[in-house]
Design a protein around this motif. Structure first.
Motif, PDB file in Angstrom:
ATOM      1  N   LEU A 133       0.759  -1.192   0.009  1.00 19.56           N
ATOM      2  CA  LEU A 133      -0.099   0.019   0.085  1.00 19.56           C
ATOM      3  C   LEU A 133       0.808   1.205   0.031  1.00 19.56           C
ATOM      4  CD1 LEU A 133      -2.890   1.643   0.514  1.00 19.56           C
ATOM      5  CD2 LEU A 133      -2.384   1.139   2.818  1.00 19.56           C
ATOM      6  N   LEU A 134       1.750   1.286   0.846  1.00 20.31           N
ATOM      7  CA  LEU A 134       2.845   2.578   0.824  1.00 20.31           C
ATOM      8  C   LEU A 134       3.503   2.568  -0.212  1.00 20.31           C
ATOM      9  CD1 LEU A 134       3.649   2.271   4.696  1.00 20.31           C
ATOM     10  CD2 LEU A 134       2.486   3.951   3.706  1.00 20.31           C
ATOM     11  N   ARG A 135       4.045   1.428  -0.651  1.00 16.61           N
ATOM     12  CA  ARG A 135       4.855   1.546  -2.175  1.00 16.61           C
ATOM     13  C   ARG A 135       4.205   2.030  -3.250  1.00 16.61           C
ATOM     14  NH1 ARG A 135       9.862   1.595  -3.624  1.00 16.61           N
ATOM     15  NH2 ARG A 135       9.540   0.184  -5.235  1.00 16.61           N
ATOM     16  N   GLN A 136       2.690   1.517  -3.605  1.00 13.76           N
ATOM     17  CA  GLN A 136       2.345   1.842  -4.670  1.00 13.76           C
ATOM     18  C   GLN A 136       1.243   3.281  -4.476  1.00 13.76           C
ATOM     19  OE1 GLN A 136       1.786   0.168  -7.450  1.00 13.76           O
ATOM     20  NE2 GLN A 136       3.695  -0.692  -6.799  1.00 13.76           N
ATOM     21  N   CYS A 184      -5.125   2.942   8.104  1.00 12.12           N
ATOM     22  CA  CYS A 184      -6.097   1.838   8.930  1.00 12.12           C
ATOM     23  C   CYS A 184      -7.310   1.636   8.046  1.00 12.12           C
ATOM     24  CB  CYS A 184      -6.119   2.490  10.238  1.00 12.12           C
ATOM     25  SG  CYS A 184      -4.716   2.691  11.400  1.00 12.12           S
ATOM     26  N   GLN A 185      -7.874   2.786   7.478  1.00  6.76           N
ATOM     27  CA  GLN A 185      -9.061   2.285   7.040  1.00  6.76           C
ATOM     28  C   GLN A 185      -9.067   1.381   5.714  1.00  6.76           C
ATOM     29  OE1 GLN A 185     -12.253   3.035   8.053  1.00  6.76           O
ATOM     30  NE2 GLN A 185     -12.869   1.567   6.564  1.00  6.76           N
ATOM     31  N   ARG A 186      -7.744   1.599   4.863  1.00  3.65           N
ATOM     32  CA  ARG A 186      -7.591   0.751   3.812  1.00  3.65           C
ATOM     33  C   ARG A 186      -7.241  -0.703   4.193  1.00  3.65           C
ATOM     34  NH1 ARG A 186      -5.128   4.249  -1.001  1.00  3.65           N
ATOM     35  NH2 ARG A 186      -6.384   6.140  -0.662  1.00  3.65           N
ATOM     36  N   CYS A 222       1.168  11.176   9.195  1.00  9.39           N
ATOM     37  CA  CYS A 222       1.130  10.432   7.874  1.00  9.39           C
ATOM     38  C   CYS A 222       2.275   9.996   7.374  1.00  9.39           C
ATOM     39  CB  CYS A 222       0.691  11.581   6.785  1.00  9.39           C
ATOM     40  SG  CYS A 222       1.864  12.766   6.528  1.00  9.39           S
ATOM     41  N   TYR A 223       2.497   8.996   6.601  1.00 12.07           N
ATOM     42  CA  TYR A 223       3.304   8.280   6.049  1.00 12.07           C
ATOM     43  C   TYR A 223       3.384   7.965   4.583  1.00 12.07           C
ATOM     44  CZ  TYR A 223       2.822   6.452  10.922  1.00 12.07           C
ATOM     45  OH  TYR A 223       3.219   6.467  12.484  1.00 12.07           O
ATOM     46  N   TYR A 224       4.633   7.687   4.357  1.00 12.82           N
ATOM     47  CA  TYR A 224       4.968   7.580   2.703  1.00 12.82           C
ATOM     48  C   TYR A 224       6.408   6.915   2.444  1.00 12.82           C
ATOM     49  CZ  TYR A 224       7.926  11.913   3.320  1.00 12.82           C
ATOM     50  OH  TYR A 224       8.858  12.793   3.717  1.00 12.82           O
TER      51      TYR A 224
END
Length: 188
Positions: free
Chosen positions: A17-20, A34-36, A73-75
């Motif tokens: 999720l984070l990579r894409q 969290c929701q995803r 947030c994260y990325y």
């Protein structure tokens, strides 16, 4: 599938999720992540997410954090290829005459997806289509792989050069029977 089995792939899905779907300009907030994950059947709350990301970082998966408004947030910033490098690779694939049109489209899609969803759309929308005549022989793509393996194993390779005439018929070059070996030069 039992819910606990989904928990077993939590880190994989989180990293995917984070990579894409993230980069420095498009981070996801804690609540969005969290929701995803919950939508995938993986339970997640804010505290466990912070611990999971800390664990990813500990084992070398670099996840950056910041704030959007008052939300954490994260990325993922680092990619295998930069946007410019991906563009160069896509242009090279587009211009290569030995790659068929079908394989060109498949490779372009794969290369564009290496940039994540935001850059993939950008790369796909800015494709340069050249007037390069593409081969129709699908097996040429696989022949490259076979030749590479043969050369790597120091086995002999023999082939004949030919051109296509105006009717599309093979016309072998003048030195028929001139055999090439290991791609290092002629063998006599």
């Amino acid at each position: 599938m039992v819910k606990s089995n989904y928990q077993k792939i939590k880190f994989l899905k989180l990293w995917e999720l984070l990579r894409q779907e993230t980069n420095e300009v498009h981070p996801l907030t804690t609540n969005q992540i969290c929701q995803r994950l919950v939508n995938m059947g993986i339970s997640c709350d804010r505290r466990t997410l912070a611990n999971d990301i800390a664990l990813l970082n500990k084992f070398g998966y670099e996840v950056m954090s910041g704030t959007v408004g008052h939300n954490k947030c994260y990325y993922v910033e680092d990619r295998s290829f930069s946007l410019a490098e991906l563009k160069i690779l896509i242009d090279a694939v587009q211009a290569s005459s030995f790659i068929t049109k079908k394989k060109t489209e498949e490779m372009t899609e794969k290369l564009a997806n290496l940039g994540g969803s935001f850059y993939a759309d950008l790369l796909k929308n800015s494709l340069l289509y050249t007037n390069t005549k593409k081969h129709s022989n699908e097996s040429i793509y696989y022949n490259v792989s076979s030749l590479e393996e043969t050369v790597r194993e120091y086995r002999k390779v023999s082939f004949y050069y030919y051109d296509l005439d105006e009717n599309g018929e093979k016309t072998y070059r003048k030195k028929q029977g001139f055999i090439y070996c290991r791609a290092y030069g002629p063998c006599f």
